[in-house]
Write an enzyme that holds these catalytic residues in place. Structure first.
Site, short mmCIF file in Angstrom:
data_model
loop_
_atom_site.label_atom_id
_atom_site.label_comp_id
_atom_site.label_asym_id
_atom_site.label_seq_id
_atom_site.Cartn_x
_atom_site.Cartn_y
_atom_site.Cartn_z
N LYS A 83 -13.34 -0.37 5.83
CA LYS A 83 -13.91 -1.26 4.81
C LYS A 83 -14.95 -2.20 5.41
O LYS A 83 -16.04 -2.34 4.87
CB LYS A 83 -12.82 -2.11 4.14
CG LYS A 83 -11.47 -1.49 4.07
CD LYS A 83 -11.28 -0.60 2.88
CE LYS A 83 -9.99 0.18 3.05
NZ LYS A 83 -9.54 0.85 1.88
N ASP A 122 -0.78 -4.98 9.72
CA ASP A 122 -1.74 -3.98 9.24
C ASP A 122 -3.00 -4.74 8.82
O ASP A 122 -2.98 -5.53 7.88
CB ASP A 122 -1.10 -3.25 8.04
CG ASP A 122 -2.04 -2.24 7.40
OD1 ASP A 122 -3.24 -2.22 7.75
OD2 ASP A 122 -1.57 -1.48 6.53
N TRP A 135 0.87 -1.18 0.00
CA TRP A 135 0.00 0.00 0.00
C TRP A 135 0.91 1.23 0.00
O TRP A 135 1.82 1.34 0.83
CB TRP A 135 -0.88 -0.05 1.24
CG TRP A 135 -1.80 1.12 1.42
CD1 TRP A 135 -2.66 1.64 0.49
CD2 TRP A 135 -1.97 1.90 2.61
NE1 TRP A 135 -3.34 2.69 1.03
CE2 TRP A 135 -2.95 2.88 2.32
CE3 TRP A 135 -1.40 1.88 3.87
CZ2 TRP A 135 -3.37 3.81 3.26
CZ3 TRP A 135 -1.82 2.80 4.81
CH2 TRP A 135 -2.80 3.76 4.50
N1 KET Z 1 -3.66 -0.40 5.30
C1 KET Z 1 -3.89 -0.86 4.06
C2 KET Z 1 -3.17 -2.05 3.59
C3 KET Z 1 -4.80 -0.17 3.24
O1 KET Z 1 -5.02 -0.66 2.03
C4 KET Z 1 -5.47 0.97 3.70
C5 KET Z 1 -6.37 1.71 2.81
C6 KET Z 1 -5.20 1.38 5.01
C7 KET Z 1 -4.28 0.67 5.78
C8 KET Z 1 -5.82 2.58 5.67
O2 KET Z 1 -7.14 2.77 5.58
P1 KET Z 1 -7.91 3.75 6.60
O3 KET Z 1 -8.93 4.38 5.77
O4 KET Z 1 -6.91 4.72 7.15
O5 KET Z 1 -8.42 2.86 7.65
N2 KET Z 1 -6.38 1.58 1.57
C9 KET Z 1 -7.26 2.18 0.57
C10 KET Z 1 -7.59 3.62 0.77
C11 KET Z 1 -6.40 4.52 0.92
O6 KET Z 1 -5.45 4.44 0.14
O7 KET Z 1 -6.43 5.34 1.86
C12 KET Z 1 -6.71 1.90 -0.84
O8 KET Z 1 -5.63 1.29 -0.96
O9 KET Z 1 -7.37 2.27 -1.82
#
Ligand code: KET
Length: 429
Positions: free
Chosen positions: A267, A231, A149
């Protein structure tokens, strides 16, 4: 008295005039570009956010109901939460990932703080490690997988640890995990290094280690004295089953080692903009005076949070407690999760079938073999750019598709555009 005459002020140049523009974020910046595109029929396969089969954002019915109850409850107020968040949320969140019968929790070895979703949990966690993890006398190196990510690469230096190092993860030929290279790189990491692992539904590859491979990873982590940082952004989204998706974390927790966990409810509860997540620090099983150590760790997590944002927002935490802490709501949520994971699975099957049926060159079986929210298609950056300019289909430049961005009615359009890109844009390695 006559006013003193002053020369008319010459408009001053701002001290910020020389600020260089930062590059757009590879994921959220893409979303802004999509919103600005006025072409009818444009399709967003960028950000990992669930959509219905009508392409609409989805508020889980159980979440909506809990929100209505909160709004109607005269006891709901808008006081500050404690620095480390809502205590009921801390417990329920840790139980969700570690399991209700978790020995580490029963022994008081788990310190959980509410966090600003998964990103905030990672940021607070890495900052804490930068301050206090001194296995080798100096701040630890942090290892992230390649690929990973994109924001992992920002969080580590921003927390003061310099650029993250990488370990090999993907076997580009098979689309699976290159376990041999991964284990070799982990074996080379200095003692005390932090190893960022995706608990399940690896982003962007959709390739997870098998249960046997997780055991091999655990063996190297123990032998080398590494610190795993899991994570967990997709619990429930990989298999549709919350417990199955937590198996990797629970395997490590049962080993009685130190570890750190971030959790996101973006999610799996659809609470993206509520910024609700958790950070847990798990202390090793042999820690003497564990209550003292746990208390000290909690105090230091709070010391990271207080100057940064003081205390977390309440609404998302209350929703999560309403869902996790009520057996009927919890059961309903589990069904919803299976439904969301199922829709993503259906889109995988439909996209592969459409690509095969229209004769798109290549083997697309990885689309159905991968797990989680994304498909790592193997499309090149040039092919992705072509899809965007010619077909107004948006995906990240690494060829990642957010599968929930597809719908029954757009799958054919996307498959045909992919065929066009594959046939007409030469892939440069
Ligand atoms: N870790 C991973 C692996 C991840 O894909 C995301 C979000 C997050 C943490 C953090 O998400 P939060 O909304 O802070 O709980 N991924 C998606 C959104 C982004 O990039 O913020 C994505 O990869 O599209």
């Amino acid at each position: 008295m006559a006013a003193t005459m002053t020369a008319p002020a010459k408009a001053a140049t701002s001290v910020f005039a020389g600020v260089p523009e930062a590059p757009p974020d590879p994921i959220l910046g893409l979303n802004s570009a999509f919103l600005a595109d006025e072409t009818p029929g444009k399709i967003s396969l960028g950000v990992g956010a669930f959509r219905t089969d009508e392409g609409k954002p989805y508020v889980l019915p159980v979440v909506k109901r809990v929100e209505q109850q909160l709004a109607a409850d005269p006891a709901t107020n808008h006081e500050y939460l404690p620095i480390d968040g809502l205590p009921a949320f801390q417990k329920l969140s840790a139980e969700l990932i570690l399991g209700k019968d978790c020995t580490a929790m029963n022994e008081g070895r788990v310190v959980t703080s509410q966090a600003l979703s998964g990103t905030g949990a990672l940021r607070v966690g890495i900052t804490f490690l930068a301050r206090f993890l001194r296995t080798s006398g100096s701040p630890p190196a942090v290892y992230i997988p390649t690929p990973t990510w994109s924001n992992h690469r920002n969080i580590v230096p921003d927390a003061g640890l310099g650029d993250a190092r990488t370990y090999r993860y993907l076997d580009a030929t098979s689309g699976g995990v290159d376990i041999t290279s991964m284990l070799a790189d982990l074996s080379d990491a200095p003692k005390g290094s932090v190893i960022v692992l995706h608990g399940c539904a690896h982003n962007p590859t959709g390739a997870d280690p098998s249960p046997a491979q997780w055991k091999e990873i655990l063996t190297v982590v123990r032998e080398r004295g590494l610190l795993p940082f899991f994570d967990n952004a997709y619990q429930g989204f990989a298999s549709g089953d919350l417990d199955a998706d937590a198996a990797s974390v629970r395997l490590f927790a049962d080993a009685g080692i130190d570890m750190v966990l971030s959790q996101s409810f973006a999610k799996n509860m659809g609470l993206y903009g509520q910024r609700i997540g958790a950070l847990s620090v798990v202390l090793a099983a042999g820690t003497p005076d564990v209550a003292v150590a746990a208390k000290a760790v909690r105090s230091q997590l709070k010391a990271v949070v207080r100057p940064m944002y003081s205390s977390p927002p309440a609404h998302g935490a209350r929703i999560a407690v309403g869902v996790l802490g009520d057996s009927a709501n919890y059961a309903e949520w589990k069904k919803e999760l299976a439904g969301m994971a199922g829709r993503i699975g259906d889109m995988r099957t439909a996209l592969k079938a459409a690509l095969d049926a229209n004769g798109t060159p290549g083997d697309w079986s990885r689309i159905v073999n991968q797990i989680g929210m994304f498909s790592y298609t193997g499309l090149s950056a040039q092919q992705v750019a072509y899809l965007r300019t010619k077909h107004h289909i948006y995906m990240t430049s690494n060829g990642r598709i957010s599968m929930a961005g597809l719908t029954t009615s757009t799958v054919q359009q996307v498959a045909d555009a992919m065929k066009d890109a594959v046939e007409n844009v030469v892939k440069q390695e």
